[in-house]
Scaffold this active site. Structure first.
Site, PDB file in Angstrom:
ATOM      1  N   GLU A 293     -16.324  14.741  -7.400  1.00  0.00           N
ATOM      2  CA  GLU A 293     -16.083  16.110  -6.949  1.00  0.00           C
ATOM      3  C   GLU A 293     -14.962  16.163  -5.913  1.00  0.00           C
ATOM      4  O   GLU A 293     -14.152  17.093  -5.917  1.00  0.00           O
ATOM      5  CB  GLU A 293     -17.367  16.717  -6.387  1.00  0.00           C
TER       6      GLU A 293
ATOM      7  N   HIS B  43     -11.731  16.319  -7.655  1.00  0.00           N
ATOM      8  CA  HIS B  43     -11.313  17.679  -8.020  1.00  0.00           C
ATOM      9  C   HIS B  43     -10.613  18.354  -6.845  1.00  0.00           C
ATOM     10  O   HIS B  43      -9.572  18.995  -7.017  1.00  0.00           O
ATOM     11  CB  HIS B  43     -12.520  18.505  -8.448  1.00  0.00           C
TER      12      HIS B  43
ATOM     13  N   CYS C   4      -3.815  18.285   6.312  1.00  0.00           N
ATOM     14  CA  CYS C   4      -4.955  17.771   7.077  1.00  0.00           C
ATOM     15  C   CYS C   4      -5.231  16.297   6.822  1.00  0.00           C
ATOM     16  O   CYS C   4      -5.889  15.644   7.630  1.00  0.00           O
ATOM     17  CB  CYS C   4      -6.200  18.605   6.790  1.00  0.00           C
TER      18      CYS C   4
ATOM     19  N   ASN D 178      -7.573  -9.130   3.974  1.00  0.00           N
ATOM     20  CA  ASN D 178      -8.296  -8.076   3.245  1.00  0.00           C
ATOM     21  C   ASN D 178      -7.439  -7.400   2.178  1.00  0.00           C
ATOM     22  O   ASN D 178      -7.848  -6.414   1.576  1.00  0.00           O
ATOM     23  CB  ASN D 178      -8.845  -7.026   4.215  1.00  0.00           C
TER      24      ASN D 178
ATOM     25  N   GLU E  17      -1.409  -3.899   6.967  1.00  0.00           N
ATOM     26  CA  GLU E  17      -1.756  -3.112   8.138  1.00  0.00           C
ATOM     27  C   GLU E  17      -0.771  -3.396   9.258  1.00  0.00           C
ATOM     28  O   GLU E  17       0.090  -4.273   9.153  1.00  0.00           O
ATOM     29  CB  GLU E  17      -3.193  -3.435   8.566  1.00  0.00           C
TER      30      GLU E  17
ATOM     31  N   ASP F 115      -0.040  -9.301   3.166  1.00  0.00           N
ATOM     32  CA  ASP F 115      -1.472  -9.625   3.150  1.00  0.00           C
ATOM     33  C   ASP F 115      -1.885  -9.809   1.697  1.00  0.00           C
ATOM     34  O   ASP F 115      -2.036  -8.846   0.957  1.00  0.00           O
ATOM     35  CB  ASP F 115      -2.301  -8.522   3.806  1.00  0.00           C
TER      36      ASP F 115
ATOM     37  N   ASP G 140      15.640  15.374 -10.396  1.00  0.00           N
ATOM     38  CA  ASP G 140      15.144  14.233  -9.625  1.00  0.00           C
ATOM     39  C   ASP G 140      15.924  12.992 -10.030  1.00  0.00           C
ATOM     40  O   ASP G 140      15.528  12.268 -10.946  1.00  0.00           O
ATOM     41  CB  ASP G 140      13.652  14.035  -9.884  1.00  0.00           C
TER      42      ASP G 140
ATOM     43  N   ASP H 213      12.335   9.260  -2.027  1.00  0.00           N
ATOM     44  CA  ASP H 213      12.590  10.051  -3.230  1.00  0.00           C
ATOM     45  C   ASP H 213      13.398  11.290  -2.845  1.00  0.00           C
ATOM     46  O   ASP H 213      12.941  12.128  -2.064  1.00  0.00           O
ATOM     47  CB  ASP H 213      11.262  10.466  -3.862  1.00  0.00           C
TER      48      ASP H 213
END
Length: 610
Positions: free
Chosen positions: A335, A338, A389, A407, A411, A417, A468, A483
């Protein structure tokens, strides 16, 4: 220095063929019993932390030894994580529990590149891991004076209801463009440098029916929500997303909305409550309502499409229809997919040999894989809609997750890594230090070949449209340049359109995307319906009200197409859905007259628009 714990699980591995046992995950009729014995590798006299940052578990599955590597999911909670419930007299009670030293882990099986794991180590080991392409579950048996655990497969859990379950979203996605390679759908080099992931601040709400289902045990509900969030966090990493739990609210003294089996009603009600109530109290990006109400029909989840960061519609509702955490977490991730602009998969979408997470019907085999289509649609939504956000970096009061060498995530402070030394397959990278080997210029990137920067002029990102142009390596970096698009308003496709954010939007292509071949832009007379201002014919919405098109703007409202396909003769075909009213509208930047394009429901001069 991270202390490593070695735990040996001694197996009295005897499958109970034909017998059954009732676990938290349900009635299991075929399982293995294991007895974990912790063997610590900490120095003598050292203080053992409650929950280690990294752990290893040795045990056997089907008689074969395996080593399970686990790392604490330090990004599971935000630093300002809060919990809210309600007293019997209705008072709101909000706390900020200390969550740094939690017991939720992600991991993998040694020497199995496709393996994954999501484990709670709070009270024994509970969760799942994938080994040799099969998913296994582990759970404490909770026998008195015993450390016994059960290991079992999903197929051996009895299902209360074998009927197919479905997502309530009914739209299908079609594309008139060829499938884009994942390497062509990347964040710009500048964005990758500072923020390779997108970060979703997730808020979970639990309804009264869930409280009743769990006999009012709020601690039990909280633990379940943590486990679900841990799995969702793991699943979304396949999309380069990170979901951090910022808050949990339990409607322990009655629902704040009317939760009905009607998913349209409940989703809209929850969205309105989230906008007018929850967002005023707690900052977050996305909210999900988990309910024990049985939705109408086979539906177990419902969400708005392409709504991430919207103040009202960045929500989803999920039915808690299974005691197995992985099954419910997959629906939650579906969900949220979506919300991130992903539609249901169609026949040309692929997850290799695995079922896909975005299939319209929930698979009998829980899957954590997004298809090639899902990846494309997600990042197409992010790059075009630019939901702000989810851009915030994991700093300050956001996600607390220090770099961990080994991992396989690049980072801050790491040059590369490639995983643990025994699993690293990158000849450019020193797995022990996460630094480049001597003589290597790079260890990854579209402009890195055999540990050296690619030659200047090497194409690293293909042209995706006339608007593009392709990008080429500079010879000075392993990253493909950002880009770059042609200027908005530049004529394209033989003057049938104008460039807009790297695309050349024209009505013919939009009709093809909605309805398929032999469908073309309709005659001008069809577009006059957009002057009605009814449920489908309008130009834009203001404060929830649909504004009819002015005569000069009719080609910037609902799209009308002429269907000449076999057996069809519809001169004014249009698409409308209550689930997503925006779908089927003429896209921004579309040519509406010579020298004019659509902008916010108006047909304006190109010079004015750009």
């Amino acid at each position: 220095m991270i202390q490593v714990l070695l735990v040996t699980i001694c197996l009295a591995a005897f499958p109970y063929q034909g017998s059954s046992i009732i676990l938290e995950s349900g009635n299991v009729n075929d399982y293995e019993v294991v007895y974990p014995r912790k063997v610590t590798a900490l120095p003598k006299g050292a203080v053992q932390p409650k929950y280690e940052d990294a752990m290893q578990y040795e045990f056997k599955v089907n008689g074969e030894p395996v080593v399970l590597h686990l790392e604490k999911n330090k990004g599971l909670f935000s630093k300002d994580y809060s919990e809210t419930h309600y007293s019997p007299d209705g008072r709101e009670i909000t706390t900020y529990p200390a969550v740094e030293d939690h017991c939720y882990y992600h991991g993998r099986i040694e020497n199995d590149a496709d393996s994954t794991a999501s484990i709670s180590a709070c009270n024994g080991l509970k969760g799942h891991f994938k080994l040799q392409r099969e998913t296994y579950f582990i759970e404490p048996l909770k026998l008195s004076n015993s450390e016994a655990h059960a290991v079992f497969k999903y197929e051996n859990v009895e299902k209360e209801d074998e009927a197919p379950k479905m997502c309530g979203v009914t739209q299908n996605w079609k594309s008139y463009e060829p499938i884009k390679k994942a390497s062509q759908l990347v964040v710009t080099a500048e964005q990758q440098k500072y923020n390779p992931f997108r970060y979703v601040e997730l808020f979970i709400v639990v309804d009264q029916e869930m409280v009743t289902k769990n006999n009012g045990d709020l601690d039990k509900i909280k633990a379940r929500m943590y486990e679900l969030a841990n799995i969702v966090n793991e699943i979304l990493r396949y999309l380069y997303m990170h979901a951090a739990l910022v808050g949990l609210e339990i409607w322990s003294n009655g629902d704040k909305i009317t939760v009905k089996p009607d998913v349209d009603y409940t989703l809209n009600s929850f969205a309105e409550w989230r906008k007018t109530d929850l967002l005023t109290r707690k900052k977050h990006d996305n909210a999900q309502l988990l309910t024990a109400i049985d939705f109408n029909g086979p539906t177990i989840g419902y969400a708005y499409i392409g709504s991430m960061c919207h103040p009202k519609r960045s929500v989803a509702i999920v039915e808690d229809y299974s005691p197995i955490n992985l099954v419910v977490a997959v629906i939650m991730a579906h969900e949220m997919g979506h919300n991130l602009g992903i539609h249901h998969d169609t026949d040309f979408c692929s997850c290799g040999d695995y079922p896909c997470i975005m299939g319209p019907t929930i698979s009998n085999e829980p899957s954590k894989f997004f298809s090639n289509c899902s990846y494309i649609q997600c990042w197409d939504f992010i790059m075009k809609e630019n939901p702000q956000c989810i851009l915030n970096e994991p700093l300050g009061t956001d996600i607390v997750s220090p770099p961990v060498c080994g991992n396989e995530l690049l980072e801050v402070g790491e040059e590369c890594d490639c995983g643990t030394p025994e699993n690293c397959q990158n000849e450019c990278c020193d797995a022990a230090t996460c630094k480049l080997k001597s003589g290597s210029q790079c260890g990854h990137g579209d402009c890195c070949e055999q540990c050296k920067f690619s030659k200047s002029g090497t194409e690293c990102r293909a042209s995706m449209s006339e608007c593009d142009p392709a990008e080429h390596c500079t010879g000075q970096s392993s990253e493909c340049p950002a880009d770059v698009f042609h200027k908005n308003g530049q004529p394209c496709l033989d003057n049938y359109g104008y460039c807009y954010n790297g695309n050349c939007p024209i009505m013919y292509h939009q009709c093809y995307a909605l309805f398929g071949a032999d469908v073309y832009e309709a005659e001008d007379s069809c577009f006059k319906d957009n002057q009605k201002g009814n449920y489908y014919g309008y130009c834009r919405k203001e404060n929830g009200k649909k504004i009819p098109c002015a005569p000069e703007d009719v080609k910037c409202g609902r799209l009308y197409c002429k269907d000449n396909s076999p057996g069809q003769n519809n001169p004014c075909k249009m698409f409308y859905s209550n689930d997503d009213e925006h779908k089927g509208m003429v896209l921004p930047g579309t040519k509406c007259a010579d020298g004019k394009v659509c902008s916010n429901g108006h047909c304006v001069d190109v010079a004015t628009a750009y």
